[in-house]
Design an enzyme around this catalytic site. Structure first.
Site, PDB file in Angstrom:
ATOM      1  N   GLU A 141      -7.405 -13.287  -9.711  1.00 28.95           N
ATOM      2  CA  GLU A 141      -7.871 -14.524  -9.093  1.00 28.95           C
ATOM      3  C   GLU A 141      -9.333 -14.727  -9.459  1.00 28.95           C
ATOM      4  O   GLU A 141     -10.149 -13.804  -9.361  1.00 28.95           O
ATOM      5  CB  GLU A 141      -7.708 -14.455  -7.576  1.00 28.95           C
ATOM      6  CG  GLU A 141      -6.250 -14.412  -7.135  1.00 28.95           C
ATOM      7  CD  GLU A 141      -6.083 -14.170  -5.648  1.00 28.95           C
ATOM      8  OE1 GLU A 141      -5.195 -14.797  -5.054  1.00 28.95           O
ATOM      9  OE2 GLU A 141      -6.833 -13.337  -5.095  1.00 28.95           O
ATOM     10  N   ASP A 162      -2.345  -9.550  -8.881  1.00 29.47           N
ATOM     11  CA  ASP A 162      -3.172 -10.757  -8.929  1.00 29.47           C
ATOM     12  C   ASP A 162      -4.421 -10.611  -9.781  1.00 29.47           C
ATOM     13  O   ASP A 162      -5.175  -9.643  -9.641  1.00 29.47           O
ATOM     14  CB  ASP A 162      -3.662 -11.127  -7.518  1.00 29.47           C
ATOM     15  CG  ASP A 162      -2.544 -11.521  -6.588  1.00 29.47           C
ATOM     16  OD1 ASP A 162      -1.481 -11.909  -7.078  1.00 29.47           O
ATOM     17  OD2 ASP A 162      -2.754 -11.449  -5.360  1.00 29.47           O
ATOM     18  N   GLU A 214       3.279  -8.142  -5.777  1.00 24.43           N
ATOM     19  CA  GLU A 214       2.361  -9.088  -6.410  1.00 24.43           C
ATOM     20  C   GLU A 214       1.260  -8.328  -7.135  1.00 24.43           C
ATOM     21  O   GLU A 214       0.767  -7.302  -6.646  1.00 24.43           O
ATOM     22  CB  GLU A 214       1.758 -10.011  -5.352  1.00 24.43           C
ATOM     23  CG  GLU A 214       1.135 -11.273  -5.899  1.00 24.43           C
ATOM     24  CD  GLU A 214       0.850 -12.298  -4.803  1.00 24.43           C
ATOM     25  OE1 GLU A 214      -0.305 -12.723  -4.705  1.00 24.43           O
ATOM     26  OE2 GLU A 214       1.794 -12.652  -4.057  1.00 24.43           O
TER      27      GLU A 214
END
Length: 313
Positions: free
Chosen positions: A129, A127, A125
């Site tokens: 955010e 990310d 992953e």
């Protein structure tokens, strides 16, 4: 007494206004370095309607402008999200995002790559955010990298932004190739995660889909969960536009693992020499962002890591 009360009330109103304004102006006096290449002007944009499908919360998803813009909403019933139809082995991925205005504690807007659907126990992953704010704090940019299911490790770095992300769209981008992962905001690199032979197991290497989502992160997003989502202010609506996905598309039907370039341009984010390392201007810009705006790095968190992670040394 009445005059005194009026003065007190007026003072409180001014204080509340100052707190509200400061939440979006605390870092606005910072000006990013000029002359950094605008990668978002180099790669072609894609139709959200054609290149993405509904991930969850279809009733809270609206496509506008012939599929070039997507508004995703979070309310009491559900959040919402989109997933790319293709999976990628490396590339350049970007979105212009306008965040929800007003108080938004506990709200999480995410633009990220993941393969948890195919590798539930060993997923990778990458990310971006964006974590909602309360009355005293700005929206926060959190970046993270996972590989081979190392979700318990967490390689978070957190930044304030140098603009109000609710006033207009701003670009949030990811470079991912065999050399490094780079996170960029309005084309300014804020973090580089290098691919090193010393710790290959912590580097994302399997094909991933691209996701755009908004959801309830009350348990952790704002001050470790101190401030949950207040649905009195719902719906929280985030706008995604100017989406870009250029890179190595994973061929899921091929017997031998292969990929093909999507949206080819004069620059190649997978194998092009321009993407092996950051330019001098990009390095200087990243140094500026990290000195001025980064307020947390897992590499400096001795309460979590008694032994410094190998990639931090």
């Amino acid at each position: 007494m009445a005059v005194l009360q009026e003065i007190v009330v007026l003072g409180l109103l001014v204080l509340c206004m100052a707190v509200s304004v400061s939440a979006h102006s605390r870092h606005s006096h910072y000006t990013p370095p000029p002359n950094v290449i605008r990668l978002t002007d180099v790669f072609s944009r894609v139709s959200i309607g054609r290149e993405y499908s509904t991930f969850f919360g279809g009733s809270n998803t609206k496509l506008l402008n012939n599929g070039s813009v997507a508004n995703l909403a979070l309310d009491k019933s559900s959040g919402s999200g989109l997933a790319s139809r293709n999976k990628y082995y490396y590339g350049f991925f970007s979105a212009a995002i306008k965040l929800p205005s007003g108080l938004s504690p506990g709200v999480v807007v995410a633009f990220y790559l993941s393969n948890a659907d195919n590798y539930p126990h060993s997923h990778d992953e990458i990310d971006i955010e964006l974590l909602g704010h309360d009355q005293r704090n700005d929206w926060v940019l959190q970046t993270n990298v996972y590989a081979n299911g190392s979700t318990g490790t967490g390689r978070e770095e957190k930044f304030y932004l140098w603009f109000d992300p609710t006033e207009q769209h701003h670009h949030y981008s990811i470079i991912w190739n065999s050399h490094h992962v780079v996170f960029l905001v309005d084309n300014i690199p804020v973090r580089e995660f290098a691919h090193s032979g010393s710790y290959p197991s912590v580097y994302p290497s399997k094909p991933m889909s691209l996701y755009a989502t908004i959801w309830d992160g009350s348990q952790w997003a704002t001050h470790g969960g101190k401030y949950p989502v207040n649905y009195k202010y719902a719906p929280f609506v985030v706008s995604f536009a100017e989406m870009e996905m250029t890179g190595c598309v994973f061929n899921q039907t091929a017997i031998v693992t292969s990929c093909s370039m999507a949206n080819p341009s004069s620059l190649d984010p997978v194998d092009g020499p321009e993407f092996v390392r950051l330019s001098k201007e990009q390095i200087e810009a990243m140094d500026w962002a990290r000195r001025k705006l980064m307020f947390y790095s897992y590499c400096n968190d001795r309460s979590r890591f008694k032994v410094m992670p190998s990639e931090c040394k």
